[in-house]
Scaffold this motif. Structure first.
Motif, PDB file in Angstrom:
ATOM      1  N   GLY A 274     -12.961  51.910 -17.311  1.00  0.00           N
ATOM      2  CA  GLY A 274     -12.726  50.484 -17.139  1.00  0.00           C
ATOM      3  C   GLY A 274     -13.551  49.903 -16.008  1.00  0.00           C
ATOM      4  N   PHE A 275     -13.673  50.657 -14.906  1.00  0.00           N
ATOM      5  CA  PHE A 275     -14.485  50.197 -13.787  1.00  0.00           C
ATOM      6  C   PHE A 275     -15.955  50.105 -14.191  1.00  0.00           C
ATOM      7  CE2 PHE A 275     -17.174  50.835 -10.119  1.00  0.00           C
ATOM      8  CZ  PHE A 275     -16.614  50.010  -9.153  1.00  0.00           C
ATOM      9  N   ALA A 276     -16.445  51.139 -14.886  1.00  0.00           N
ATOM     10  CA  ALA A 276     -17.854  51.157 -15.284  1.00  0.00           C
ATOM     11  C   ALA A 276     -18.180  50.016 -16.237  1.00  0.00           C
ATOM     12  CB  ALA A 276     -18.195  52.499 -15.932  1.00  0.00           C
ATOM     13  N   PHE A 277     -17.347  49.813 -17.255  1.00  0.00           N
ATOM     14  CA  PHE A 277     -17.610  48.746 -18.215  1.00  0.00           C
ATOM     15  C   PHE A 277     -17.562  47.378 -17.528  1.00  0.00           C
ATOM     16  CE2 PHE A 277     -16.112  45.611 -21.367  1.00  0.00           C
ATOM     17  CZ  PHE A 277     -17.186  45.666 -22.240  1.00  0.00           C
ATOM     18  N   GLY A 278     -16.589  47.173 -16.653  1.00  0.00           N
ATOM     19  CA  GLY A 278     -16.519  45.914 -15.911  1.00  0.00           C
ATOM     20  C   GLY A 278     -17.750  45.702 -15.043  1.00  0.00           C
ATOM     21  N   ALA A 279     -18.245  46.789 -14.423  1.00  0.00           N
ATOM     22  CA  ALA A 279     -19.441  46.687 -13.586  1.00  0.00           C
ATOM     23  C   ALA A 279     -20.662  46.318 -14.417  1.00  0.00           C
ATOM     24  CB  ALA A 279     -19.684  48.022 -12.870  1.00  0.00           C
ATOM     25  N   TYR A 280     -20.782  46.907 -15.610  1.00  0.00           N
ATOM     26  CA  TYR A 280     -21.929  46.583 -16.469  1.00  0.00           C
ATOM     27  C   TYR A 280     -21.919  45.112 -16.882  1.00  0.00           C
ATOM     28  CZ  TYR A 280     -22.249  51.685 -16.933  1.00  0.00           C
ATOM     29  OH  TYR A 280     -22.354  53.026 -16.679  1.00  0.00           O
ATOM     30  N   MET A 281     -20.762  44.628 -17.278  1.00  0.00           N
ATOM     31  CA  MET A 281     -20.670  43.234 -17.709  1.00  0.00           C
ATOM     32  C   MET A 281     -20.932  42.280 -16.544  1.00  0.00           C
ATOM     33  SD  MET A 281     -20.163  43.561 -20.892  1.00  0.00           S
ATOM     34  CE  MET A 281     -19.692  41.928 -21.448  1.00  0.00           C
ATOM     35  N   ALA A 282     -20.401  42.614 -15.367  1.00  0.00           N
ATOM     36  CA  ALA A 282     -20.629  41.778 -14.190  1.00  0.00           C
ATOM     37  C   ALA A 282     -22.107  41.761 -13.813  1.00  0.00           C
ATOM     38  CB  ALA A 282     -19.789  42.292 -13.013  1.00  0.00           C
ATOM     39  N   TYR A 283     -22.755  42.922 -13.902  1.00  0.00           N
ATOM     40  CA  TYR A 283     -24.175  43.016 -13.542  1.00  0.00           C
ATOM     41  C   TYR A 283     -25.024  42.140 -14.465  1.00  0.00           C
ATOM     42  CZ  TYR A 283     -28.260  45.296 -11.491  1.00  0.00           C
ATOM     43  OH  TYR A 283     -29.417  45.554 -10.799  1.00  0.00           O
ATOM     44  N   ARG A 302     -27.836  39.083  -5.433  1.00  0.00           N
ATOM     45  CA  ARG A 302     -28.526  40.369  -5.343  1.00  0.00           C
ATOM     46  C   ARG A 302     -27.728  41.371  -4.510  1.00  0.00           C
ATOM     47  NH1 ARG A 302     -31.002  41.277  -9.511  1.00  0.00           N
ATOM     48  NH2 ARG A 302     -29.340  39.844 -10.090  1.00  0.00           N
ATOM     49  N   LEU A 303     -27.054  40.871  -3.478  1.00  0.00           N
ATOM     50  CA  LEU A 303     -26.215  41.772  -2.678  1.00  0.00           C
ATOM     51  C   LEU A 303     -25.095  42.350  -3.539  1.00  0.00           C
ATOM     52  CD1 LEU A 303     -25.083  41.331   0.960  1.00  0.00           C
ATOM     53  CD2 LEU A 303     -23.356  41.837  -0.759  1.00  0.00           C
ATOM     54  N   LEU A 304     -24.445  41.489  -4.327  1.00  0.00           N
ATOM     55  CA  LEU A 304     -23.369  41.964  -5.192  1.00  0.00           C
ATOM     56  C   LEU A 304     -23.895  42.920  -6.255  1.00  0.00           C
ATOM     57  CD1 LEU A 304     -21.319  38.663  -5.664  1.00  0.00           C
ATOM     58  CD2 LEU A 304     -20.683  40.669  -4.310  1.00  0.00           C
ATOM     59  N   CYS A 305     -25.087  42.625  -6.797  1.00  0.00           N
ATOM     60  CA  CYS A 305     -25.670  43.519  -7.803  1.00  0.00           C
ATOM     61  C   CYS A 305     -25.992  44.883  -7.198  1.00  0.00           C
ATOM     62  CB  CYS A 305     -26.935  42.894  -8.399  1.00  0.00           C
ATOM     63  SG  CYS A 305     -26.598  41.613  -9.632  1.00  0.00           S
ATOM     64  N   GLY A 306     -26.491  44.909  -5.956  1.00  0.00           N
ATOM     65  CA  GLY A 306     -26.742  46.177  -5.298  1.00  0.00           C
ATOM     66  C   GLY A 306     -25.460  46.967  -5.101  1.00  0.00           C
ATOM     67  N   PHE A 307     -24.396  46.270  -4.723  1.00  0.00           N
ATOM     68  CA  PHE A 307     -23.098  46.919  -4.521  1.00  0.00           C
ATOM     69  C   PHE A 307     -22.547  47.464  -5.838  1.00  0.00           C
ATOM     70  CE2 PHE A 307     -18.456  46.705  -4.453  1.00  0.00           C
ATOM     71  CZ  PHE A 307     -18.167  47.446  -3.326  1.00  0.00           C
ATOM     72  N   ILE A 308     -22.560  46.615  -6.878  1.00  0.00           N
ATOM     73  CA  ILE A 308     -22.028  47.019  -8.186  1.00  0.00           C
ATOM     74  C   ILE A 308     -22.870  48.130  -8.794  1.00  0.00           C
ATOM     75  CG2 ILE A 308     -21.613  46.237 -10.558  1.00  0.00           C
ATOM     76  CD1 ILE A 308     -21.014  43.455  -9.376  1.00  0.00           C
ATOM     77  N   GLY A 309     -24.193  47.965  -8.711  1.00  0.00           N
ATOM     78  CA  GLY A 309     -25.088  48.934  -9.331  1.00  0.00           C
ATOM     79  C   GLY A 309     -24.957  50.319  -8.743  1.00  0.00           C
ATOM     80  N   THR A 310     -24.874  50.418  -7.408  1.00  0.00           N
ATOM     81  CA  THR A 310     -24.734  51.730  -6.773  1.00  0.00           C
ATOM     82  C   THR A 310     -23.412  52.387  -7.139  1.00  0.00           C
ATOM     83  OG1 THR A 310     -26.172  51.177  -4.915  1.00  0.00           O
ATOM     84  CG2 THR A 310     -24.562  52.908  -4.554  1.00  0.00           C
ATOM     85  N   ASN A 311     -22.338  51.599  -7.148  1.00  0.00           N
ATOM     86  CA  ASN A 311     -21.037  52.154  -7.499  1.00  0.00           C
ATOM     87  C   ASN A 311     -21.017  52.698  -8.917  1.00  0.00           C
ATOM     88  OD1 ASN A 311     -18.579  51.800  -5.513  1.00  0.00           O
ATOM     89  ND2 ASN A 311     -19.937  50.073  -5.154  1.00  0.00           N
ATOM     90  N   SER A 312     -21.505  51.903  -9.872  1.00  0.00           N
ATOM     91  CA  SER A 312     -21.472  52.343 -11.274  1.00  0.00           C
ATOM     92  C   SER A 312     -22.434  53.499 -11.518  1.00  0.00           C
ATOM     93  CB  SER A 312     -21.799  51.170 -12.210  1.00  0.00           C
ATOM     94  OG  SER A 312     -23.102  50.673 -11.971  1.00  0.00           O
ATOM     95  N   THR A 314     -23.547  55.817  -9.317  1.00  0.00           N
ATOM     96  CA  THR A 314     -23.037  57.041  -8.700  1.00  0.00           C
ATOM     97  C   THR A 314     -21.948  57.666  -9.556  1.00  0.00           C
ATOM     98  OG1 THR A 314     -23.534  56.196  -6.487  1.00  0.00           O
ATOM     99  CG2 THR A 314     -21.930  57.981  -6.651  1.00  0.00           C
ATOM    100  N   MET A 315     -21.032  56.840 -10.022  1.00  0.00           N
ATOM    101  CA  MET A 315     -19.930  57.335 -10.837  1.00  0.00           C
ATOM    102  C   MET A 315     -20.439  57.886 -12.168  1.00  0.00           C
ATOM    103  SD  MET A 315     -16.406  55.290 -11.592  1.00  0.00           S
ATOM    104  CE  MET A 315     -17.268  54.069 -12.588  1.00  0.00           C
ATOM    105  N   ARG A 316     -21.431  57.202 -12.752  1.00  0.00           N
ATOM    106  CA  ARG A 316     -21.969  57.652 -14.033  1.00  0.00           C
ATOM    107  C   ARG A 316     -22.704  58.977 -13.882  1.00  0.00           C
ATOM    108  NH1 ARG A 316     -25.709  54.401 -14.402  1.00  0.00           N
ATOM    109  NH2 ARG A 316     -27.482  55.814 -14.198  1.00  0.00           N
ATOM    110  N   GLN A 317     -23.533  59.100 -12.852  1.00  0.00           N
ATOM    111  CA  GLN A 317     -24.269  60.349 -12.649  1.00  0.00           C
ATOM    112  C   GLN A 317     -23.330  61.527 -12.454  1.00  0.00           C
ATOM    113  OE1 GLN A 317     -26.708  59.026  -9.308  1.00  0.00           O
ATOM    114  NE2 GLN A 317     -28.545  59.269 -10.558  1.00  0.00           N
ATOM    115  N   ALA A 318     -22.332  61.340 -11.619  1.00  0.00           N
ATOM    116  CA  ALA A 318     -21.383  62.427 -11.366  1.00  0.00           C
ATOM    117  C   ALA A 318     -20.650  62.819 -12.640  1.00  0.00           C
ATOM    118  CB  ALA A 318     -20.389  62.010 -10.285  1.00  0.00           C
ATOM    119  N   ALA A 319     -20.215  61.815 -13.410  1.00  0.00           N
ATOM    120  CA  ALA A 319     -19.460  62.096 -14.631  1.00  0.00           C
ATOM    121  C   ALA A 319     -20.329  62.792 -15.679  1.00  0.00           C
ATOM    122  CB  ALA A 319     -18.891  60.792 -15.199  1.00  0.00           C
TER     123      ALA A 319
END
Length: 413
Positions: A274-283, A302-312, A314-319
């Motif tokens: 849910g977090f990842a999908f929300g981040a993609y749509m927000a981006y 751009r600041l928000l995109c950097g924040f959202i992009g790194t979070n999503s 990182t989570m995607r790579q680990a998963a």
């Protein structure tokens, strides 16, 4: 981490120096662009040819040897430029060799790094990893400009060679027990069998296919409209190149903050999709409205995109890396890189052509809408399978111990 730090420092400084060297010597933007394009060829072919074989061999020697050879070549190139004259054809050939080494290094790194992270700490490991390059880029880019003027290109290249050799020495101290899958056949038959095994795995994995498809499209579109952003800030009244450069600063702070949050906060596996999908749509929504905003809000965007992009990310790579079988990791990561390269090349040309006939703001908006539509058709449509990828870490932790790992009664007594 230490080897990555040294390699990235040298790579940013050396790449900065070489980009100016080629243009200064040729005076042609086409010649500079050809260097970039020619480096995409090994990025596609090397994984296709060698990744299957790499899954049957230890990956550490590839990692160490790649950085060592990289260091020798850059140091030799620096020494040559001190005593010889620049040759465009010669540098083109060297670029192909360096791109091949970079592809080997990336394959080996992506396969080894998940094995070095302590179990259950994947998100923290990738959070730290994702923060390194953005921080170094902000620090090294202005420093590289100063060093270029004071030391010159040859000295910078020799310094990069020394840092790469130090990175190889550091990597050689990694203690890792690898258990590569033994090849059942030899030569071309084994290569084709490995390709088929990878294809059969991906055919079953609808979740991975959805993630890879969306990421290939969104990355390709972003690469495509990067020149459009430059053109917008060059031509739109009141906009300047300096204002565009501050985008990088805003994204840097966003990425740094996002990486810190990912390191400190562990998102429960059940909530990751849910977090990842929300981040993609927000981006994608942020991209759609970017050029229609007043400039201060563009920086916030751009600041928000950097924040959202790194979070999503990182989570995607680990998963994903936790989800992949170890004996298939090199091949599947190679497929991902090849897909990104191919789709990115096509979409970059398509978006560039679109910018020739449409208003720049409308073009970026349409790009964001297209990426959002692809996200809905892949990540959302295949949400059950994608959710399984993000929850794989929890599933592995909940697995009962095998008979071999379960203590026997006598031993327990």
């Amino acid at each position: 981490m230490a080897a990555t730090l040294m390699g990235a420092m040298g790579g940013i400084a050396g790449g900065f120096a070489l980009s100016f060297l080629v243009f200064d010597e040729t005076g042609s933007t086409l010649a500079s662009a050809l260097i970039v394009v020619i480096q995409l060829v090994p990025a596609f072919l090397v994984p296709l040819i060698f990744a299957p074989r790499m899954d049957h061999l230890p990956r550490k020697p590839f990692l160490v040897a790649g950085d060592a050879l990289n260091g020798v070549i850059y140091a030799a190139l620096g020494v040559y430029l001190l005593v010889g004259s620049f040759s465009y054809i010669g540098y083109l050939c060297v670029s192909i060799v360096l791109a091949c080494l970079s592809s080997f290094d990336e394959l080996a790194y992506n396969s080894i790094f998940p094995m070095l992270i302590p179990k259950g700490r994947e998100q923290k490991g990738y959070a730290v990893s994702s923060m390194l390059y953005p921080i170094l880029k902000v620090v090294m880019m202005p420093l590289s400009a100063v060093l270029l003027d004071t030391l010159g290109v040859p000295v910078l290249l020799m310094a990069q060679g020394a840092l790469s050799l130090l990175a190889a020495l550091t990597e050689s101290r990694i203690r890792l027990v690898e258990q590569p899958k033994r090849a059942e056949q030899t030569g071309l038959r084994q290569w084709w069998a490995d390709i088929r095994e990878t294809a059969q795995f991906l055919r079953r994995e609808r979740g991975l296919r959805a993630i890879y498809s969306y990421m290939a499209v969104t990355n390709g579109v972003a690469n495509g409209y990067a020149p459009i952003l430059v053109a917008f800030f060059r031509t739109f009244p009141g906009m300047t190149a300096l204002m565009y450069s501050l985008f990088s600063v805003a994204e840097f702070f966003g990425r740094t903050l996002g990486g810190a949050v990912q390191y400190r906060t562990e998102i429960p596996p059940k909530k990751k999709y849910g977090f990842a999908f929300g981040a993609y749509m927000a981006y994608e929504s942020m991209d759609m409205c970017l050029l229609w905003l007043p400039y201060p809000l563009m920086l916030v965007n751009r600041l928000l995109c950097g924040f959202i992009g790194t979070n999503s990310a990182t989570m995607r790579q680990a998963a994903v890396q936790c989800y992949l079988p170890e004996h298939l990791r090199s091949r599947v990561n190679a497929f991902e890189g090849m897909l990104y390269t191919a789709v990115g090349a096509v979409l970059s040309l398509a978006v560039g052509a679109l910018g020739e006939v449409l208003d720049y703001r409308l073009c970026v908006t349409l790009c964001g809408a297209f990426s959002m539509a692809v996200c809905l058709l892949t990540v959302w449509r295949s949400r059950r399978a994608v959710r399984a990828v993000y929850e794989a870490e929890q599933a592995k932790e909940e697995e009962p111990p095998s008979e071999e790992s379960r203590p026997k009664e006598a031993e327990t007594a």
